[in-house]
Design an enzyme around this catalytic site. Structure first.
Site, PDB file in Angstrom:
ATOM      1  N   PHE B  10      21.629 -31.043 -31.282  1.00 13.52           N
ATOM      2  CA  PHE B  10      21.807 -31.837 -32.354  1.00 13.52           C
ATOM      3  C   PHE B  10      20.383 -32.656 -32.605  1.00 13.52           C
ATOM      4  O   PHE B  10      20.481 -33.889 -33.083  1.00 13.52           O
ATOM      5  CB  PHE B  10      22.771 -32.868 -32.096  1.00 13.52           C
ATOM      6  N   THR B  98      19.376 -25.410 -30.488  1.00 12.74           N
ATOM      7  CA  THR B  98      18.412 -26.301 -29.434  1.00 12.74           C
ATOM      8  C   THR B  98      17.087 -25.799 -29.689  1.00 12.74           C
ATOM      9  O   THR B  98      16.663 -24.907 -30.283  1.00 12.74           O
ATOM     10  CB  THR B  98      19.161 -25.759 -28.063  1.00 12.74           C
ATOM     11  N   LYS B 127      14.864 -18.812 -33.041  1.00 11.09           N
ATOM     12  CA  LYS B 127      14.254 -17.745 -32.970  1.00 11.09           C
ATOM     13  C   LYS B 127      14.374 -16.950 -31.381  1.00 11.09           C
ATOM     14  O   LYS B 127      14.528 -15.612 -31.541  1.00 11.09           O
ATOM     15  CB  LYS B 127      12.665 -17.757 -33.176  1.00 11.09           C
ATOM     16  N   VAL B 154      13.784 -16.612 -39.839  1.00 11.66           N
ATOM     17  CA  VAL B 154      12.620 -15.931 -40.433  1.00 11.66           C
ATOM     18  C   VAL B 154      11.831 -16.926 -41.418  1.00 11.66           C
ATOM     19  O   VAL B 154      10.737 -17.105 -41.165  1.00 11.66           O
ATOM     20  CB  VAL B 154      12.800 -14.518 -40.971  1.00 11.66           C
ATOM     21  N   GLY B 208       4.053 -32.973 -41.477  1.00 12.93           N
ATOM     22  CA  GLY B 208       5.094 -32.750 -40.636  1.00 12.93           C
ATOM     23  C   GLY B 208       5.417 -31.044 -40.882  1.00 12.93           C
ATOM     24  O   GLY B 208       6.277 -30.755 -40.400  1.00 12.93           O
ATOM     25  N   GLU B 211       3.626 -28.474 -35.506  1.00 12.55           N
ATOM     26  CA  GLU B 211       4.128 -29.131 -34.295  1.00 12.55           C
ATOM     27  C   GLU B 211       3.077 -30.028 -33.820  1.00 12.55           C
ATOM     28  O   GLU B 211       1.997 -29.612 -33.937  1.00 12.55           O
ATOM     29  CB  GLU B 211       4.565 -27.816 -33.280  1.00 12.55           C
ATOM     30  N   ASP B 222       4.193 -17.659 -33.226  1.00 15.25           N
ATOM     31  CA  ASP B 222       5.379 -17.912 -34.157  1.00 15.25           C
ATOM     32  C   ASP B 222       5.773 -16.833 -35.005  1.00 15.25           C
ATOM     33  O   ASP B 222       6.809 -16.316 -35.403  1.00 15.25           O
ATOM     34  CB  ASP B 222       5.137 -19.111 -34.889  1.00 15.25           C
ATOM     35  N   LYS B 226       9.052 -13.717 -35.421  1.00 13.62           N
ATOM     36  CA  LYS B 226       9.560 -13.357 -36.821  1.00 13.62           C
ATOM     37  C   LYS B 226       9.338 -11.861 -37.079  1.00 13.62           C
ATOM     38  O   LYS B 226      10.305 -11.524 -37.764  1.00 13.62           O
ATOM     39  CB  LYS B 226       8.898 -14.354 -37.950  1.00 13.62           C
ATOM     40  N   GLY B 324      11.464 -26.691 -42.549  1.00 13.09           N
ATOM     41  CA  GLY B 324      12.120 -27.876 -43.133  1.00 13.09           C
ATOM     42  C   GLY B 324      13.328 -28.118 -42.433  1.00 13.09           C
ATOM     43  O   GLY B 324      14.061 -27.151 -42.318  1.00 13.09           O
TER      44      GLY B 324
END
Lengths: 350, 350
Positions: B10, B98, B127, B154, B208, B211, B222, B226, B324
């Site tokens: 959450f 999570t 992912k 993706v 933002g 990371e 990353d 994808k 986002g």
């Protein structure tokens, strides 16, 4: 599942659909238990042919483009009868791809009405009946539980209506703006690099982008039809063509197009629309000078693009071909496959 | 149709989904007879809460971000129990959101297995389990007639997997290339305008986009995840991460990024893939210098874009946000709405 198609109008686009069906015959059915056959073709010039067991696709692809050519098929005739074919054929889906008078939508509009009234799904790449009478046709389709699909009318095979309705379901779409005429976009690009408007139009014609009469492309009326269709598909609103300010690119001078480019701007012919919270829809067709940083500024040549303004994602843009025989033939196939997908038990694909 | 959701994890994305559900509560059901409730939430930090009649969405949105905060719900507890919630809740759909170890996919991968094994649809924005174990999870889902959907993995809420599978059904997709990391794209854009790599990364963090540890964004891993997911979704192929050449943007110098820009080129971090007619898949993550005329060259800032190479349409490009909270929350909603759409009798929308 077996769908029987009746093709009304057998010009380049309908032929392309048949060509795709012939070439992909071994691929499409494997995927989903889908089977497609063409049980009737009727065309103003070519005549008509019918076979409840399915016409030979290879013979249709190779049909000479000569008056009455369909008479060569067993049971074929040199004279078409669109009305009889639509109303009485064994087809499940009518594929409407005739030429149309943009003022009245005819004869395509009558074809569309007959198809739905006789209980057949309707898919069309024909802008006229959708721009002029989508509300009536949608109501007819819904009343009988039939499909009325027209993905190919906006950006040919590049999916925009289905992107909005399926992939962006759950988002509110408050507006759109797009480059919806490849000829106008190509011409502006050529003028930027030094060509005259007249030469650029001639070049577009020689490459097959522009119609013999480029008035609708250059003057904005082709984009106007597409904007009306998008208002229907995205906002569920019927707008009269006469209520939409519409300017083509004929008012631009070569000097101002080039000057803008030199200063990091691009003139683009845009179709735009928005819906206010009270439901009021504003539509416009006009040349707009975009900064280089605008996602639509970099759309080159005959490519089309549409930006959708969404509440949850902000702008989402789809670009791809906006015209073409095979491309629009694919749009018809996409509409047919969507009918099939909805008739299937859930497979929980994406 | 009523769907009960169990939210595993959450954090921001799952909270955004709940926020959208609360805000759109009056819109979504009206459309299609759809009703959604959240019957369980379990989160490593926040604890867990369950209510078969549906937890209060407004209270979930306003939940303080404090350890054990879910204990404040009637029947809530400060200690989570993901396994019990997934296996024993009354949920129809498990929403997995999570954090995940990218090497092992855990703990998300176990969550995914438990969901499908206990007969629940699975949607995820995570992912790890998709990149590492999509083949296994797809097989599990198909065997039980369940959904396994991961549109948000993706390009966040910008639809690409569903665009390919639904809107482009009937096309063969032979390749893709895309800008799939907004941080790397933003950083390259800032470096082009004179900023140092370090300052650009710091700016991306302050906005933002990046990371706290930007290694995965800048180093390419990353994008690699994808690309593996796209190979699965578009080509139906499982590829090992170790088989994919992967370079980030750390090998580029500021000088060469600026020199390219000055000469009408842009350095972009691209994820690319293609499938040969014999089924061989080639994937790559690398910085590529694109000419200004390339549709991906003009993708600015944190925006993502993916070009699909199709047989019938040529290149089709979708661009939009690639990250986002709300955007990815929407991706989860889109996956849920797609489950609903497939469970409905045909309505013959587009």
């Amino acid at each position: 599942m077996h769908y029987r198609l009746a093709l009304i109008g057998f010009g380049g686009v309908a032929r392309a659909l048949v060509e795709i069906l012939r070439n992909k015959g071994n691929e499409l059915p494997q995927k989903d238990g889908l089977e497609l056959s063409v049980v009737a073709v009727s065309d103003l010039r070519l005549g008509m042919a019918e076979d409840p067991d399915g016409l030979d696709l290879a013979a249709l692809v190779d049909l000479p483009n000569e008056p009455g050519a369909l008479a060569a098929f067993s049971g074929g005739r040199a004279e078409p009868d669109n009305e009889a074919v639509i109303k009485r054929s064994t087809a499940d889906i009518v594929v409407e791809a005739t030429f149309t008078n943009p003022e009245t939508g005819e004869p395509a509009l009558s074809h569309c009405r007959w198809a739905l009234e006789s209980g057949k799904h309707l898919v069309t790449s024909n802008k006229g009946p959708v721009a002029l009478a989508a509300a009536e046709l949608t109501k007819k389709a819904e009343a009988k539980g039939l499909a009325f699909s027209y993905e190919g009318t906006v950006m040919s095979g590049t999916p925009v209506i289905r992107t909005a309705e399926q992939c962006l379901a759950g988002c509110h779409i408050a507006g759109f703006r797009g480059i919806l005429n490849g000829t106008a976009n190509f011409v502006l690009g050529q003028v930027e690099t030094g060509m005259s408007f007249d030469d650029a139009i001639a070049l577009a014609q020689s490459r097959g982008y522009a119609e013999a009469d480029p008035t609708a492309d250059i003057g904005g009326s082709d984009v106007l039809m597409k904007v009306l269709i998008l208002a229907r598909a995205l906002f569920d609103q019927a707008v009269e063509a006469s209520a939409v300010p519409c300017q083509g690119i004929t008012g631009l001078s070569e000097a101002e197009v080039r000057a803008a480019k030199a200063e990091g701007h691009r003139w683009k012919l845009l179709g735009q629309g928005s819906v206010a919270p009270d439901g009021h829809v504003a539509l416009e067709v006009a040349p707009i000078m975009l900064p280089d940083s605008d996602p639509l500024a970099s759309i080159e040549g005959p490519t089309n693009a549409l930006t959708l303004d969404t509440d949850l994602l902000g702008p989402v843009t789809v670009s791809g071909p906006g015209a073409g025989r095979i491309e629009t033939g694919f749009a018809l196939l996409a509409d047919i496959l969507a009918i099939h997908a909805q008739s299937q038990p859930p497979r929980y694909r994406q």
